[in-house]
Design a protein around this motif. Structure first.
Motif, PDB file in Angstrom:
ATOM      1  N   ARG B 202       0.839  -1.301  -0.159  1.00 23.39           N
ATOM      2  CA  ARG B 202       0.034   0.044   0.001  1.00 23.39           C
ATOM      3  C   ARG B 202       0.960   1.141   0.055  1.00 23.39           C
ATOM      4  O   ARG B 202       0.222   2.259  -0.043  1.00 23.39           O
ATOM      5  CB  ARG B 202      -1.153   0.014   1.449  1.00 23.39           C
ATOM      6  N   SER B 203       2.197   1.140  -0.047  1.00 23.78           N
ATOM      7  CA  SER B 203       3.071   2.298   0.334  1.00 23.78           C
ATOM      8  C   SER B 203       4.180   2.390  -0.748  1.00 23.78           C
ATOM      9  O   SER B 203       4.653   1.313  -1.130  1.00 23.78           O
ATOM     10  CB  SER B 203       3.568   2.081   1.905  1.00 23.78           C
ATOM     11  N   TYR B 204       4.606   3.774  -1.062  1.00 21.96           N
ATOM     12  CA  TYR B 204       5.327   3.783  -2.028  1.00 21.96           C
ATOM     13  C   TYR B 204       6.842   3.265  -1.652  1.00 21.96           C
ATOM     14  O   TYR B 204       7.369   3.121  -2.602  1.00 21.96           O
ATOM     15  CB  TYR B 204       5.261   5.396  -2.546  1.00 21.96           C
ATOM     16  N   LEU B 205       6.759   3.473  -0.206  1.00 21.50           N
ATOM     17  CA  LEU B 205       8.164   2.933   0.325  1.00 21.50           C
ATOM     18  C   LEU B 205       8.526   1.569   0.133  1.00 21.50           C
ATOM     19  O   LEU B 205       9.538   0.831  -0.372  1.00 21.50           O
ATOM     20  CB  LEU B 205       8.242   3.355   1.639  1.00 21.50           C
ATOM     21  N   ALA B 206       7.328   0.743  -0.007  1.00 21.68           N
ATOM     22  CA  ALA B 206       7.414  -0.619  -0.089  1.00 21.68           C
ATOM     23  C   ALA B 206       7.633  -0.907  -1.511  1.00 21.68           C
ATOM     24  O   ALA B 206       8.543  -1.579  -2.001  1.00 21.68           O
ATOM     25  CB  ALA B 206       6.153  -1.258   0.362  1.00 21.68           C
ATOM     26  N   LEU B 207       7.123  -0.135  -2.374  1.00 20.94           N
ATOM     27  CA  LEU B 207       7.158  -0.249  -3.911  1.00 20.94           C
ATOM     28  C   LEU B 207       8.673  -0.108  -4.240  1.00 20.94           C
ATOM     29  O   LEU B 207       9.304  -0.826  -4.722  1.00 20.94           O
ATOM     30  CB  LEU B 207       6.306   0.607  -4.640  1.00 20.94           C
ATOM     31  N   THR B 225      -5.026   2.283  -0.396  1.00 22.39           N
ATOM     32  CA  THR B 225      -4.981   1.795  -1.687  1.00 22.39           C
ATOM     33  C   THR B 225      -4.375   0.429  -1.513  1.00 22.39           C
ATOM     34  O   THR B 225      -3.971  -0.048  -0.496  1.00 22.39           O
ATOM     35  CB  THR B 225      -3.734   2.669  -2.426  1.00 22.39           C
ATOM     36  N   GLN B 226      -4.664  -0.334  -2.836  1.00 16.53           N
ATOM     37  CA  GLN B 226      -3.958  -1.589  -2.782  1.00 16.53           C
ATOM     38  C   GLN B 226      -3.357  -1.713  -4.192  1.00 16.53           C
ATOM     39  O   GLN B 226      -3.775  -1.163  -5.215  1.00 16.53           O
ATOM     40  CB  GLN B 226      -5.078  -2.659  -2.942  1.00 16.53           C
ATOM     41  N   TYR B 251      -7.643   2.153  -6.300  1.00 15.37           N
ATOM     42  CA  TYR B 251      -7.915   3.410  -5.539  1.00 15.37           C
ATOM     43  C   TYR B 251      -9.242   3.238  -5.047  1.00 15.37           C
ATOM     44  O   TYR B 251     -10.173   2.425  -5.406  1.00 15.37           O
ATOM     45  CB  TYR B 251      -7.466   4.841  -6.339  1.00 15.37           C
ATOM     46  N   GLU B 252      -9.629   4.152  -4.260  1.00  8.14           N
ATOM     47  CA  GLU B 252     -10.642   4.068  -3.557  1.00  8.14           C
ATOM     48  C   GLU B 252     -12.010   4.526  -4.774  1.00  8.14           C
ATOM     49  O   GLU B 252     -13.078   4.202  -4.492  1.00  8.14           O
ATOM     50  CB  GLU B 252     -11.097   5.545  -2.424  1.00  8.14           C
ATOM     51  N   ASN B 253     -11.845   5.491  -5.450  1.00 11.37           N
ATOM     52  CA  ASN B 253     -12.573   5.839  -6.322  1.00 11.37           C
ATOM     53  C   ASN B 253     -11.888   6.413  -7.862  1.00 11.37           C
ATOM     54  O   ASN B 253     -10.534   6.545  -7.792  1.00 11.37           O
ATOM     55  CB  ASN B 253     -13.474   7.036  -5.704  1.00 11.37           C
ATOM     56  N   GLN B 254     -12.772   6.408  -8.704  1.00 13.75           N
ATOM     57  CA  GLN B 254     -11.999   6.895 -10.055  1.00 13.75           C
ATOM     58  C   GLN B 254     -11.197   8.245 -10.170  1.00 13.75           C
ATOM     59  O   GLN B 254     -10.241   8.471 -10.621  1.00 13.75           O
ATOM     60  CB  GLN B 254     -13.217   6.822 -11.106  1.00 13.75           C
ATOM     61  N   GLU B 255     -11.778   9.252  -9.266  1.00 13.26           N
ATOM     62  CA  GLU B 255     -11.190  10.458  -9.200  1.00 13.26           C
ATOM     63  C   GLU B 255      -9.790  10.338  -8.653  1.00 13.26           C
ATOM     64  O   GLU B 255      -8.926  11.154  -9.402  1.00 13.26           O
ATOM     65  CB  GLU B 255     -12.124  11.447  -8.194  1.00 13.26           C
ATOM     66  N   ARG B 256      -9.737   9.621  -7.885  1.00 14.77           N
ATOM     67  CA  ARG B 256      -8.352   9.534  -7.103  1.00 14.77           C
ATOM     68  C   ARG B 256      -7.352   8.875  -8.164  1.00 14.77           C
ATOM     69  O   ARG B 256      -6.318   9.155  -8.201  1.00 14.77           O
ATOM     70  CB  ARG B 256      -8.464   8.861  -5.746  1.00 14.77           C
ATOM     71  N   ALA B 257      -7.887   7.654  -8.637  1.00 10.75           N
ATOM     72  CA  ALA B 257      -7.078   7.247  -9.666  1.00 10.75           C
ATOM     73  C   ALA B 257      -6.523   8.006 -10.705  1.00 10.75           C
ATOM     74  O   ALA B 257      -5.280   7.816 -11.207  1.00 10.75           O
ATOM     75  CB  ALA B 257      -7.830   5.840 -10.140  1.00 10.75           C
ATOM     76  N   ILE B 303      -5.599   1.550 -11.818  1.00  8.28           N
ATOM     77  CA  ILE B 303      -4.591   1.985 -13.031  1.00  8.28           C
ATOM     78  C   ILE B 303      -3.327   0.868 -13.291  1.00  8.28           C
ATOM     79  O   ILE B 303      -3.108   0.031 -12.158  1.00  8.28           O
ATOM     80  CB  ILE B 303      -3.677   3.259 -12.614  1.00  8.28           C
ATOM     81  N   THR B 304      -3.191   0.684 -14.574  1.00  6.96           N
ATOM     82  CA  THR B 304      -2.155  -0.442 -14.739  1.00  6.96           C
ATOM     83  C   THR B 304      -1.134   0.327 -15.351  1.00  6.96           C
ATOM     84  O   THR B 304      -1.245   1.119 -16.201  1.00  6.96           O
ATOM     85  CB  THR B 304      -2.823  -1.481 -15.728  1.00  6.96           C
ATOM     86  N   ILE B 305       0.203  -0.103 -14.958  1.00  8.92           N
ATOM     87  CA  ILE B 305       1.310   0.414 -15.482  1.00  8.92           C
ATOM     88  C   ILE B 305       2.280  -0.456 -15.790  1.00  8.92           C
ATOM     89  O   ILE B 305       2.507  -1.594 -14.959  1.00  8.92           O
ATOM     90  CB  ILE B 305       2.065   1.395 -14.585  1.00  8.92           C
TER      91      ILE B 305
END
Lengths: 293, 332
Positions: B202-207, B225-226, B251-257, B303-305
């Protein structure tokens, strides 16, 4: 000169444009933005002894003392340890010993060996103190001897020399996240700058993956001490050792993630020393098995 | 009267559900002695207010998941060193899984109470316990457990494993996070998902500890986030391997994504023109950068990247196949 605060990304690391992206100090300091060109190579001394630790990882104090003496004399080019210390430290200085004190700490024996070497050289015990933990600890000292333990770190790639002074910032968690690349600026704080007379890395039993939590899969008996006066050069040599050990474990290159951007920043942004291996002269003594240099 | 009775029953059900949720970790069975080691009567308790004092910057790892608290038991012995038991109580099983998923290295340990079908679920056979060189790491419901001795011996290994078994004996068998079920195991018989490199976080530090992206939180991760990241690998006829990284974030919703993706593009791909909308046709963005092709797509609140693809076609295929799977799994 303050620069616009840009975001450091993977692409900066690949392109080598990280220095531009570092931006302003979070402590409000100014620092030389020019790359430091070493007039002469920075010397880093590595001393190892295969009997420094026994099979139960107990430290052999007598061997450790000899290792340190050899490292100190070689590094300073003096005849003995007393003259070595006098070439580094003023006899009237209050000397702060700065070990890694928690979660993968420096061996007590290493700190004790440094202290007893100073006392043997005639420095007053009253003026030798432990100086890790808070800004005041550094403020009370005229000289600092940095004595970190060699380890990788899950937040910064490596968590050895540059991370050692994080408590001097007064707010270490400020440097956990986006500012972790800026660790070098702590070394330029007015009450820290210029005080570090020697860096001695406890590399008796290092950690080469994640950290600071221990993981015995990635710890090994290197049985060494690494010395220098250029903190970035020492960190770079430590990084080399970690990377080579990782490669030996996996049988292929196994890059640290995140990459240790703080090391390059300490050189190119904060002017603390050199991270360029061709500007570092490494002299090693003793046990050569798996030297990783 | 009947209405009051029904209401009371309903209330009782809700209360018991709440109690069950808060006591989701069934009573732990931590022996006082194991072999030559014995523990103190009570544990050391760590929470978010003192976690940095206990473990310095390592605390960010656990705070980056939904950390509740930690209980520490230090088993001591006369001559055989210590065994450190750390019980990380997380809010959900997904978080405990995530912590284990950051490193799948080690020898899988099967406890007698591990049901056979949990080893064959979904896209992988998940090892819930891994042992290596004196350290055992376990995912057990919403508990993440570290049991470690720095003095490995046959006796200490036996003790470590026995402790793991004792702690988990009454726990429920967890399921892996639903999000990872969207990932396609194989695409076009060419790209294979490296299951043993898959991580949930859930965290950018883990990423960053898995795949460094940025020192800033450019994808706006937080505890709501997940995310899952995993490499896809292709082996060419020559035997050469190519690998790219696939990232899926919910994300919680599309706007945030949408906002997160806009931010990512602005900071990571500032020199490229973007098209981010929810129209499926013009929503797939593909760019060539220093380390290969990068592609991304917004799919409602996902989102997919994909990073480091060898060519444009591969980036497209990886995203499109996973999109189809995502829509099928989550009705998007």
């Amino acid at each position: 000169m303050k620069k616009k605060n840009l975001t450091i990304t993977r692409r900066d690391f690949i392109r080598g444009t990280m220095g531009v992206a570092i931006g302003t100090s979070i402590l409000g300091l100014s620092w030389p933005m020019n790359e430091t060109n070493a007039a002469s190579p920075s010397l880093v001394t590595v001393v190892r002894d295969k009997n420094a630790l026994d099979t139960s990882k107990n430290v052999n104090i007598q061997i450790l003392k000899k290792m340190f003496e050899q490292a100190l004399i070689n590094h300073t080019g003096q005849k003995n340890s007393k003259e070595s210390w006098l070439s580094l430290v003023n006899p009237d200085d209050v000397i702060g010993l700065v070990p890694t004190d928690w979660l993968y700490p420096t061996h007590d024996e290493v700190v004790d060996v440094v202290k007893s070497s100073l006392m043997h050289a005639g420095f007053s015990q009253d003026k030798i103190r432990l100086a890790q933990g808070s800004p005041n600890s550094a403020k009370e000292c005229d000289s600092l001897i940095a004595i970190p333990s060699l380890k990788s770190h899950w937040l910064t790639g490596i968590g050895t020399v540059l991370k050692l002074y994080i408590m001097y910032s007064g707010n270490p968690s400020n440097y956990h996240q986006s500012n972790s690349a800026r660790l070098g600026e702590i070394w330029n704080l007015p009450f820290v700058k210029g005080k570090t007379k020697l860096v001695l890395v406890d590399s008796l039993y290092p950690l080469c993956n994640k950290g600071p939590q221990a993981d015995p899969r990635y710890q090994w008996a290197y049985k060494g001490l690494i010395t220098g006066t250029d903190p970035v050069a020492v960190e770079t040599v430590c990084l080399n050792i970690i990377n080579k050990k990782r490669e030996a474990i996996k049988g292929r290159i196994w890059p640290l993630s995140p990459p240790p951007i703080c090391v390059e920043a300490a050189d190119k942004v904060y002017g603390l020393g050199t991270s360029r291996i061709n500007e570092i002269k490494i002299e090693n003594f003793g046990w050569e098995h798996d030297l990783l240099l | 009267m009947k209405k009051i009775l029904i209401l009371s029953i309903i209330m009782l059900v809700f209360i018991s559900e709440g109690v069950t949720a808060s006591m989701k970790i069934n009573k732990l069975n931590l022996p006082e002695t194991i072999g030559v080691w014995s523990r103190p009567e009570s544990s050391k308790k760590i929470d978010s207010t003192n976690i940095f004092k206990y473990m310095n910057g390592a605390g960010e790892l656990y705070l980056g998941y939904r950390f509740d608290h930690l209980e520490v038991f230090d088993y001591t012995s006369k001559n055989s060193g210590n065994i450190l038991v750390e019980l990380y109580f997380m809010e959900t099983s997904d978080d405990a899984f995530g912590l284990l998923s950051l490193d799948w290295g080690g020898e899988p340990v099967i406890f007698d109470n591990t049901p056979a079908d949990s080893l064959n679920d979904s896209i992988v056979s998940w090892s819930m316990a891994l042992y290596g060189a004196g350290l055992m790491r376990i995912w057990s419901d919403n508990l993440y457990i570290r049991i470690m001795t720095l003095n490995e011996s046959p006796d200490s290994k036996q003790a470590v494993i026995a402790l793991g078994k004792a702690i988990t004996v009454n726990q429920t068998t967890p399921l892996e996070p639903k999000l990872i079920n969207s990932l396609v195991p194989q695409i076009d018989e060419v790209w294979k998902l490296r299951k043993n490199r898959l991580s949930f976080f859930r965290s950018y530090l883990a990423l960053n500890s898995i795949y460094y992206l940025s020192h800033e939180n450019i994808l706006d991760f937080d505890l709501t986030t997940q995310a899952v990241i995993a490499p896809y690998e292709r082996v060419l006829n020559s035997g050469k391997k190519t690998r790219c990284q696939f990232l899926l974030v919910k994300y919680e919703n599309q706007e945030r994504a949408q906002k997160a993706l806009n931010n990512f593009h602005s900071l990571y791909l500032p020199e490229h023109k973007k098209t981010i909308s929810n129209s499926s046709e013009d929503n797939l963005n593909l760019f060539k950068i220093e380390d290969g092709w990068i592609g991304y797509k917004l799919i409602n609140n996902y989102i997919t990247i994909v990073f480091e693809c060898p060519d444009r076609g591969s980036a497209m295929v990886l995203i499109q196949n996973n999109e189809t799977s995502l829509r099928r799994n989550f009705g998007k």
